[in-house]
Design an enzyme around this catalytic site. Structure first.
Site, PDB file in Angstrom:
ATOM      1  CG  ASP A 147     -53.484-109.617  -4.707  1.00  0.00           C
ATOM      2  OD1 ASP A 147     -53.162-110.639  -5.341  1.00  0.00           O
ATOM      3  OD2 ASP A 147     -52.897-108.529  -4.830  1.00  0.00           O
ATOM      4  CB  SER A 148     -60.146-110.533  -2.850  1.00  0.00           C
ATOM      5  OG  SER A 148     -59.639-109.237  -2.732  1.00  0.00           O
TER       6      SER A 148
END
Lengths: 277, 277, 277, 277
Positions: free
Chosen positions: A221-222
């Site tokens: 999620d980065s």
């Protein structure tokens, strides 16, 4: 195209296009002054009777790429990219993609849907898209990903959508499609990464919840954020309300990201996106 | 600059700037394909030791304006426009403008405030801005406008803000500042033009209210729209709540419009605005 | 329930429920102070072993409705209303409704779709909903509406959704379903009523476009507004872009209105809605 | 008031008010079904000629608080709370508060401003609010807080606003004003707590930035959230643009939180807020 920022790039490029009897119908450029980088997106009309795409690209390579240490990509507007869709059990994003696709509002091809569950097979059938069920467990994950990749390659998929695919994909898998895997995460990242973001948002008592579409990179999620949106909530809303309201957001945010990607309006650098819109 | 759309404009302009040792730090263009018009805004760095602004403008006039039937305006970035403010009795927009101005966040000069009432004199005094009270009645309106214009000309005002100035200005007044008078209207135009829009919005039972900043033209509340924003309301809100919530919007929307105008990011044509932002 | 505002209503109602061994799980009330009216929505848990719904309603009628000149409606939560859908050629709203319906997120039954065109028959087939094609022309309109009503009555439809049904329905048709016909209009009403609102919005140069769902009344696009939302646009967007972006709004706004109606959270009076949410 | 959820609370309360000849002009209640807690906010009109506030409170204590294990607070609507303001060097929030206060739109008293810097003294003077400069360094912090508290107590301050006060206040300081210190943080928490959130947001490449007002608790930027809002940004915006746009948000979000607190519309429990609005 992008390159180190320097004088005369726009003049040179536009002159070259002009000399090739091209007509610029869209130009947009962005200069990152912190890192001294230049980015530009053009839409050009050519009459290829007198001048071929290859000849133009050769010219561009010689006079622009080499002169300015630039990198550039060229696409034909009518060339539809092939989109592979991966899902688990949630159907809201899948329905949205299928409905938009079915009526020609997503300018791509959609050769297959892959899932680790059988649940959405009937949805795929409703829209006549081939559906491949590849179960994934902790033990079989490596092999499953190999099978997934094999299918994706067979169908010549250009990019992948994780439409609420609830599995973490491996570093190896990602390396096959760098900045070509689009995920929808159900929070306004970087708040609430990982599992159960609606529950975490409820727990924290936030007054807005959100959804984020981003390119998948190694770190969870980065990756580079493509699109985000939010909606107001209050103490009156339960976790179930968060989920219901959030799903409307997820569908829209993912759809907007897909449109941008399909229309080649996104450039990625330094883990950020430049959106030419 | 703007002109009929045609091939080679961008190439010619960028080449000319390059030849004048200018460096383009910002370029943005827009083509209206319906009317075949081309618009462009550039920010250019020059070293005027070797080449004067006049010489460049002369060059531009010869090689661009004449060749492409273009019209163009040039501004120095550090040249602050002079803003005249006109108010009646509401202070919320005035306070916002003054606070922003006072701390240098509005890059303009503010030589005077004109009002048809005495109420806001004390606010002007708080911020040391000259305040001129010119009463306006049906009978004295013509004369009052002459006095207003005299003051505005004396102070070399470049543009005017009607910061909730509750009077309709005349055709003659407007002709002195064409597309240079910015109004804030307390509805999302074209809904609810004219007087008492919050009351009308309440009466109609809308679920969103808004504010609109626009250039003043002869027809009431029908000039080119610069900026709009809205806020959700519900049956729980009274007219008084609409007004209170709306005022927060009015302040922000007007402020954003002022910033755009002051930074010369707005072009007007066919009663619309092009915002280069 | 609603009635003239007066002292003791809440106390009387809550006491009555208490005396009937009911448990209030939700209470929300609203007082219109301008018109002195009282509105209340309750959700109550009963154990009907000891006390029937009829007995409770009888009690309520005697002790509340008569005492306070109140009107009240009672529904069982698990009783799903029957929704009739009417469409023309646009499929975006229909797909959204079908997808939500199909997965149980719209707590209603959907016995039929009626259209004046054949285009969306295949969409209805995808989801196995009976589709009736009733052509409408200027001459056949009266007869067509009779046939529509006959079908709607046969299927015991409780309320109707005009999911971009491009026809104006007659006064007589509406009188069969007062405040039971939900329309989606593609503008933020009262701006741009009638035909081609996106074109009108483009022409006016607005910076926000919107969508409005409302109950259909005799006067075109003037019924009680249920839900509205907007999205920002700029000079960069063509009419086609307005339409594309607007359709995403239309789907969401209509869906939210349907959810509210289906969950009986809307009361109508004086051409406005009270939304208990 | 709040208490464990149980049958008959509303009936008992409304009956008691009725018996005391009070008239409920507003009632709103919320039940937390996860934790089985009941919350209610009422606005009541009394004619105190025949019945004193003390008598009513005594009655309420006996018949409600004891019977339902409830806790309740009573306020007179015309009783203005006293607000202490703490600032450092940023003036945007302070100007907004002062302008709103000055024109009676914040229904509180504002006996003093405390700052660790001298910069905003002139702003305080513009609005005639006493300004106390108490420098804070690592060494003097403890003593500085004692002096701050002394001043706040002297002025009988009911609650404190940290209007971009750039210091972390100690556990001891907070314990003097539990859930009575309102902070504005320049991010959509829980994203980007701590220092330099705009820089972190820029670094991460988010597409929305936000502001959050919350009650200050021991753990940094983790107290109950009162209000949040966001604004869209893009790759075109620099950190400076983030800051400029964000400051408009900060002002509004803080103002909305202050209005809610001043009007006693907030209840706090389990590190969340219930907003009766």
């Amino acid at each position: 195209m992008h390159c180190p920022d320097q004088k005369g790039i726009i003049a040179s490029v536009t002159e070259l296009i002009h000399a090739n009897q091209g007509n610029i119908v869209y130009i947009d450029q962005y200069v990152d002054r912190v890192n001294n980088l230049f980015f530009m997106r053009l839409e050009i009309e050519f009459h290829f009777k007198t001048r071929s795409m290859d000849a133009f690209q050769h010219d561009f390579d010689q006079k622009i790429n080499q002169a300015f240490q630039a990198k550039s990509n060229f696409y034909f507007k009518n060339q539809k990219p092939k989109m592979g869709v991966m899902v688990s059990k949630y159907d809201h994003c899948l329905y949205d993609i299928l409905a938009q696709y079915n009526t020609g509002r997503l300018h791509c091809e959609m050769p297959l849907i892959i899932s680790n569950h059988e649940d959405l097979q009937t949805v795929a059938q409703q829209f006549n898209i081939p559906y491949y069920h590849i179960p994934v467990s902790k033990e079989t994950k490596l092999k499953a990903e190999k099978n997934q990749l094999k299918l994706l390659k067979q169908h010549k998929v250009d990019f992948i959508v994780l439409a609420r695919y609830m599995q973490i994909v491996s570093k190896e898998f990602i390396s096959n499609y760098p900045f070509k895997i689009i995920n929808i995460h159900h929070s306004f990242l970087p708040a609430f990464p990982g599992a159960k973001p609606y529950h975490m948002a409820y727990q924290r008592g936030v007054k807005i919840i959100g959804a984020t579409s981003h390119y998948v990179t190694e770190e969870l999620d980065s990756g580079p954020i493509i699109e985000q949106d939010v909606i107001k909530v209050s103490h009156l809303h339960s976790v179930e309300n968060f989920i219901e309201r959030g799903q409307d957001l997820e569908r829209l945010v993912l759809l907007r990201a897909l449109r941008l990607h399909i229309e080649r309006k996104i450039m990625v650098y330094q883990n950020k996106t430049i959106i030419f819109n």
